[in-house]
Design a protein around this motif. Structure first.
Motif, PDB file in Angstrom:
ATOM      1  N   ASN A  28       0.882  -1.041  -0.136  1.00 37.78           N
ATOM      2  CA  ASN A  28       0.021  -0.050  -0.003  1.00 37.78           C
ATOM      3  C   ASN A  28       0.978   1.410  -0.030  1.00 37.78           C
ATOM      4  O   ASN A  28       2.240   0.923   0.205  1.00 37.78           O
ATOM      5  CB  ASN A  28      -1.272  -0.088   1.235  1.00 37.78           C
ATOM      6  CG  ASN A  28      -0.159  -0.023   2.423  1.00 37.78           C
ATOM      7  OD1 ASN A  28       0.536   0.692   2.709  1.00 37.78           O
ATOM      8  ND2 ASN A  28      -0.738  -0.678   3.370  1.00 37.78           N
ATOM      9  N   LEU A  31       3.451   1.289   2.842  1.00 30.94           N
ATOM     10  CA  LEU A  31       4.423   0.339   2.882  1.00 30.94           C
ATOM     11  C   LEU A  31       5.445   0.752   1.847  1.00 30.94           C
ATOM     12  O   LEU A  31       6.654   0.652   1.926  1.00 30.94           O
ATOM     13  CB  LEU A  31       3.923  -0.977   2.533  1.00 30.94           C
ATOM     14  CG  LEU A  31       3.090  -1.418   3.779  1.00 30.94           C
ATOM     15  CD1 LEU A  31       2.380  -2.945   3.146  1.00 30.94           C
ATOM     16  CD2 LEU A  31       3.857  -1.867   4.862  1.00 30.94           C
ATOM     17  N   PHE A 129     -10.094  -5.129   6.691  1.00 28.18           N
ATOM     18  CA  PHE A 129      -8.919  -4.629   7.599  1.00 28.18           C
ATOM     19  C   PHE A 129      -9.312  -5.163   8.971  1.00 28.18           C
ATOM     20  O   PHE A 129      -9.865  -4.373   9.740  1.00 28.18           O
ATOM     21  CB  PHE A 129      -8.816  -3.324   7.425  1.00 28.18           C
ATOM     22  CG  PHE A 129      -7.862  -2.879   6.413  1.00 28.18           C
ATOM     23  CD1 PHE A 129      -7.859  -3.620   5.022  1.00 28.18           C
ATOM     24  CD2 PHE A 129      -6.768  -1.665   6.469  1.00 28.18           C
ATOM     25  CE1 PHE A 129      -7.007  -2.779   4.012  1.00 28.18           C
ATOM     26  CE2 PHE A 129      -6.060  -1.484   5.285  1.00 28.18           C
ATOM     27  CZ  PHE A 129      -5.999  -2.079   4.179  1.00 28.18           C
ATOM     28  N   SER A 164      -4.804  -6.576   7.400  1.00 31.92           N
ATOM     29  CA  SER A 164      -4.383  -5.716   8.700  1.00 31.92           C
ATOM     30  C   SER A 164      -4.574  -6.889   9.801  1.00 31.92           C
ATOM     31  O   SER A 164      -5.180  -6.552  10.848  1.00 31.92           O
ATOM     32  CB  SER A 164      -5.512  -4.656   8.948  1.00 31.92           C
ATOM     33  OG  SER A 164      -5.297  -4.054  10.143  1.00 31.92           O
ATOM     34  N   ARG A 166      -2.535  -8.722  12.756  1.00 31.88           N
ATOM     35  CA  ARG A 166      -1.727  -8.025  13.547  1.00 31.88           C
ATOM     36  C   ARG A 166      -0.823  -9.408  14.386  1.00 31.88           C
ATOM     37  O   ARG A 166      -0.011  -9.198  14.954  1.00 31.88           O
ATOM     38  CB  ARG A 166      -2.266  -7.117  14.891  1.00 31.88           C
ATOM     39  CG  ARG A 166      -2.850  -6.049  13.978  1.00 31.88           C
ATOM     40  CD  ARG A 166      -2.201  -5.078  13.732  1.00 31.88           C
ATOM     41  NE  ARG A 166      -2.587  -4.065  12.821  1.00 31.88           N
ATOM     42  CZ  ARG A 166      -3.465  -3.078  13.300  1.00 31.88           C
ATOM     43  NH1 ARG A 166      -3.821  -3.084  14.582  1.00 31.88           N
ATOM     44  NH2 ARG A 166      -4.083  -2.116  12.491  1.00 31.88           N
TER      45      ARG A 166
END
Ligand code: E4P
Length: 216
Positions: A28, A31, A129, A164, A166
């Motif tokens: 993205n 990044l 996300f 997204s 984690r």
């Protein structure tokens, strides 16, 4: 479930690709901004080491600009997937690009209705996300479950790319919910391998082996 790396860092990508476990990459603008060099060069070098889809995001907000960027990106390499944000203009661009056989990933999905619209517009992938929903006290993974159920109800071909993520539990929950793909940062990918009982087990086997060797 397919594993994508959520990074534009070539060293991280090469390490996982060398293990034969890498199905694709998502990037993205944030990044890309962490890396040195020109956007298209970065994307092209990723394409050279990844044996599957490489996601590159447009930055225009109007449909015309997104279509122009999307066509440009798609020309770079056959594995490029054009990432387009979930907006009305974005969906116009997705439809137009789909008609031209250019694959898209609708990003920044936070509700099942957005995922339904993206599939109807002709997206090849949608990216819910999860972590960002968890961050605001919503249970992000419920969104993946809802999207998977909706796509099954109507036989949509759009793939669910859980984004997204984690930590490793997110990956396991995404797999249980039926996500087609999990995209993870390199750190989370490494964490997927770990269990303290594995380390203790190896240590004990080797200690026993050393002891036994003296009598064998
Ligand atoms: C996915 O395509 C996105 O790049 C990414 O998963 C976003 O993750 P973040 O919420 O950790 O920035």
């Amino acid at each position: 479930m397919k594993f994508f790396l959520d990074t534009a860092n070539l060293d991280e990508i090469k390490k996982v690709a060398a293990m034969g476990l890498l199905d694709g990459v998502t990037t993205n603008p944030s990044l890309i901004a962490r890396e040195k060099g020109n956007f298209k060069d970065i994307i092209l070098s990723i394409c050279e080491v990844v044996p599957g889809p490489v996601n590159a995001e447009v930055v225009s907000l109007d449909a015309e600009g997104m279509i122009r960027e999307g066509r440009d990106l798609a020309k770079l390499h056959p594995n490029i997937i054009v990432k387009i944000p979930m907006t009305k203009d974005g969906m116009v661009a997705v439809r137009k690009l789909a008609n031209e056989k250019i694959r898209t990933n609708v990003t920044l999905i936070f509700s099942p209705s957005q995922a339904l619209i993206a599939a109807k517009a002709g997206a090849s992938y949608v990216s819910p996300f999860i972590g960002r929903l968890d961050d605001i006290s919503h249970i992000g993974m419920e969104l993946v479950e809802q999207i998977v159920a909706i796509y099954e109800n109507y036989d949509f071909d759009t793939e669910v790319l859980a984004a997204s993520l984690r930590h490793p539990v997110h990956v396991v929950e995404a797999a249980l919910a039926g996500a087609d793909i999990a995209t993870v940062p390199a750190k989370v990918f490494d964490q997927l391998f770990l269990h303290p009982l594995t380390d203790i087990g190896i240590k004990n086997f080797l200690a026993d082996w050393e002891k036994a060797k003296q009598t064998l």
